[in-house]
Design a protein around this motif. Structure first.
Motif, PDB file in Angstrom:
ATOM      1  N   VAL A  52       0.840  -1.204   0.000  1.00 49.37           N
ATOM      2  CA  VAL A  52       0.000   0.000   0.000  1.00 49.37           C
ATOM      3  C   VAL A  52       0.875   1.254   0.000  1.00 49.37           C
ATOM      4  O   VAL A  52       0.612   2.215  -0.718  1.00 49.37           O
ATOM      5  CB  VAL A  52      -0.964  -0.006   1.207  1.00 49.37           C
ATOM      6  CG1 VAL A  52      -1.668   1.331   1.351  1.00 49.37           C
ATOM      7  CG2 VAL A  52      -1.968  -1.124   1.060  1.00 49.37           C
ATOM      8  N   ARG A  53       1.941   1.247   0.804  1.00 46.13           N
ATOM      9  CA  ARG A  53       2.838   2.403   0.856  1.00 46.13           C
ATOM     10  C   ARG A  53       3.440   2.682  -0.521  1.00 46.13           C
ATOM     11  O   ARG A  53       3.459   3.820  -0.993  1.00 46.13           O
ATOM     12  CB  ARG A  53       3.955   2.157   1.876  1.00 46.13           C
ATOM     13  CG  ARG A  53       4.861   3.385   2.083  1.00 46.13           C
ATOM     14  CD  ARG A  53       6.106   3.045   2.887  1.00 46.13           C
ATOM     15  NE  ARG A  53       6.999   2.127   2.205  1.00 46.13           N
ATOM     16  CZ  ARG A  53       7.792   2.455   1.168  1.00 46.13           C
ATOM     17  NH1 ARG A  53       7.780   3.682   0.681  1.00 46.13           N
ATOM     18  NH2 ARG A  53       8.582   1.562   0.618  1.00 46.13           N
ATOM     19  N   LYS A  54       3.896   1.625  -1.196  1.00 47.95           N
ATOM     20  CA  LYS A  54       4.488   1.793  -2.530  1.00 47.95           C
ATOM     21  C   LYS A  54       3.457   2.300  -3.530  1.00 47.95           C
ATOM     22  O   LYS A  54       3.769   3.137  -4.381  1.00 47.95           O
ATOM     23  CB  LYS A  54       5.095   0.477  -3.017  1.00 47.95           C
ATOM     24  CG  LYS A  54       6.379   0.127  -2.334  1.00 47.95           C
ATOM     25  CD  LYS A  54       6.930  -1.185  -2.845  1.00 47.95           C
ATOM     26  CE  LYS A  54       8.213  -1.545  -2.134  1.00 47.95           C
ATOM     27  NZ  LYS A  54       8.738  -2.841  -2.582  1.00 47.95           N
ATOM     28  N   GLN A  55       2.247   1.796  -3.436  1.00 47.45           N
ATOM     29  CA  GLN A  55       1.198   2.258  -4.344  1.00 47.45           C
ATOM     30  C   GLN A  55       0.908   3.739  -4.130  1.00 47.45           C
ATOM     31  O   GLN A  55       0.717   4.476  -5.082  1.00 47.45           O
ATOM     32  CB  GLN A  55      -0.084   1.448  -4.150  1.00 47.45           C
ATOM     33  CG  GLN A  55       0.006   0.053  -4.698  1.00 47.45           C
ATOM     34  CD  GLN A  55      -1.234  -0.784  -4.393  1.00 47.45           C
ATOM     35  OE1 GLN A  55      -2.019  -0.447  -3.514  1.00 47.45           O
ATOM     36  NE2 GLN A  55      -1.388  -1.879  -5.101  1.00 47.45           N
ATOM     37  N   ARG A  56       0.888   4.147  -2.878  1.00 49.90           N
ATOM     38  CA  ARG A  56       0.637   5.562  -2.580  1.00 49.90           C
ATOM     39  C   ARG A  56       1.762   6.437  -3.098  1.00 49.90           C
ATOM     40  O   ARG A  56       1.534   7.523  -3.622  1.00 49.90           O
ATOM     41  CB  ARG A  56       0.449   5.766  -1.089  1.00 49.90           C
ATOM     42  CG  ARG A  56      -0.880   5.208  -0.606  1.00 49.90           C
ATOM     43  CD  ARG A  56      -1.076   5.516   0.826  1.00 49.90           C
ATOM     44  NE  ARG A  56      -1.080   6.971   0.988  1.00 49.90           N
ATOM     45  CZ  ARG A  56      -1.762   7.611   1.896  1.00 49.90           C
ATOM     46  NH1 ARG A  56      -2.483   6.952   2.757  1.00 49.90           N
ATOM     47  NH2 ARG A  56      -1.716   8.916   1.971  1.00 49.90           N
ATOM     48  N   GLU A  57       2.999   5.976  -2.936  1.00 50.92           N
ATOM     49  CA  GLU A  57       4.155   6.736  -3.424  1.00 50.92           C
ATOM     50  C   GLU A  57       4.126   6.881  -4.939  1.00 50.92           C
ATOM     51  O   GLU A  57       4.475   7.923  -5.479  1.00 50.92           O
ATOM     52  CB  GLU A  57       5.462   6.045  -3.025  1.00 50.92           C
ATOM     53  CG  GLU A  57       5.904   6.305  -1.631  1.00 50.92           C
ATOM     54  CD  GLU A  57       7.230   5.609  -1.323  1.00 50.92           C
ATOM     55  OE1 GLU A  57       7.809   4.942  -2.216  1.00 50.92           O
ATOM     56  OE2 GLU A  57       7.679   5.730  -0.172  1.00 50.92           O
ATOM     57  N   ASN A  58       3.740   5.817  -5.625  1.00 52.26           N
ATOM     58  CA  ASN A  58       3.744   5.796  -7.082  1.00 52.26           C
ATOM     59  C   ASN A  58       2.498   6.408  -7.701  1.00 52.26           C
ATOM     60  O   ASN A  58       2.431   6.578  -8.912  1.00 52.26           O
ATOM     61  CB  ASN A  58       3.920   4.366  -7.586  1.00 52.26           C
ATOM     62  CG  ASN A  58       5.266   3.799  -7.202  1.00 52.26           C
ATOM     63  OD1 ASN A  58       6.233   4.525  -7.040  1.00 52.26           O
ATOM     64  ND2 ASN A  58       5.335   2.494  -7.032  1.00 52.26           N
ATOM     65  N   SER A  59       1.542   6.712  -6.881  1.00 49.07           N
ATOM     66  CA  SER A  59       0.283   7.238  -7.393  1.00 49.07           C
ATOM     67  C   SER A  59       0.460   8.654  -7.927  1.00 49.07           C
ATOM     68  O   SER A  59       1.147   9.487  -7.345  1.00 49.07           O
ATOM     69  CB  SER A  59      -0.770   7.237  -6.279  1.00 49.07           C
ATOM     70  OG  SER A  59      -1.935   7.858  -6.735  1.00 49.07           O
ATOM     71  N   GLU A  99      -2.094  10.407  -8.146  1.00 52.89           N
ATOM     72  CA  GLU A  99      -3.265  11.047  -7.570  1.00 52.89           C
ATOM     73  C   GLU A  99      -2.971  11.594  -6.169  1.00 52.89           C
ATOM     74  O   GLU A  99      -3.749  11.435  -5.247  1.00 52.89           O
ATOM     75  CB  GLU A  99      -4.421  10.056  -7.498  1.00 52.89           C
ATOM     76  CG  GLU A  99      -4.847   9.551  -8.841  1.00 52.89           C
ATOM     77  CD  GLU A  99      -5.933   8.509  -8.716  1.00 52.89           C
ATOM     78  OE1 GLU A  99      -6.174   7.823  -9.701  1.00 52.89           O
ATOM     79  OE2 GLU A  99      -6.536   8.382  -7.630  1.00 52.89           O
ATOM     80  N   ASN A 100      -1.852  12.252  -6.033  1.00 47.93           N
ATOM     81  CA  ASN A 100      -1.489  12.826  -4.748  1.00 47.93           C
ATOM     82  C   ASN A 100      -2.163  14.185  -4.575  1.00 47.93           C
ATOM     83  O   ASN A 100      -1.530  15.186  -4.296  1.00 47.93           O
ATOM     84  CB  ASN A 100       0.033  12.959  -4.616  1.00 47.93           C
ATOM     85  CG  ASN A 100       0.684  11.616  -4.432  1.00 47.93           C
ATOM     86  OD1 ASN A 100       0.103  10.713  -3.866  1.00 47.93           O
ATOM     87  ND2 ASN A 100       1.920  11.487  -4.918  1.00 47.93           N
TER      88      ASN A 100
END
Length: 104
Positions: free
Chosen positions: A89-96, A98-99
């Motif tokens: 989840v952390r990696k997905q958030r970093e790569n998103s 949609e920040n």
């Protein structure tokens, strides 16, 4: 040897024998079938879940032959994988891309 903290605890095992799908896996032992993880929390780990799965031609992960989350003794294995899920989840958030900041 000390037992794991969860062994023998009510929160680590639930068997819903009145469920219309019980047991939902062919060949499963109904006396040792844990329904707690009815929907496997490890699905998102793809090929790193450790279960007996296959990928269909459509790309969908088919876990119908897997009994890993449904065995009483595997509670520790399942919950032990939560760090990997959190990292995913952390990696997905970093790569998103949609920040976008939320308005609150």
């Amino acid at each position: 040897m000390a037992k794991p903290y969860w062994e023998g605890k009510e929160f680590s095992y639930f068997s819903h024998k009145n469920c219309e799908y019980f047991p939902c896996h062919t060949g499963a032992d109904p006396d040792n079938f844990n329904c707690l993880f009815c929907y496997c929390p490890l699905y998102a780990l793809g090929d790193k879940c450790g279960g007996n799965f296959r990928f269909l031609d459509s790309g969908i992960k088919d876990c119908s032959r897997c009994k890993v989350p449904h065995k009483k003794e595997n509670f520790g294995y399942i919950t032990g994988k939560y760090k990997e899920l959190a990292e995913l989840v952390r990696k997905q958030r970093e790569n998103s891309t949609e920040n976008v900041k939320k308005p609150y």
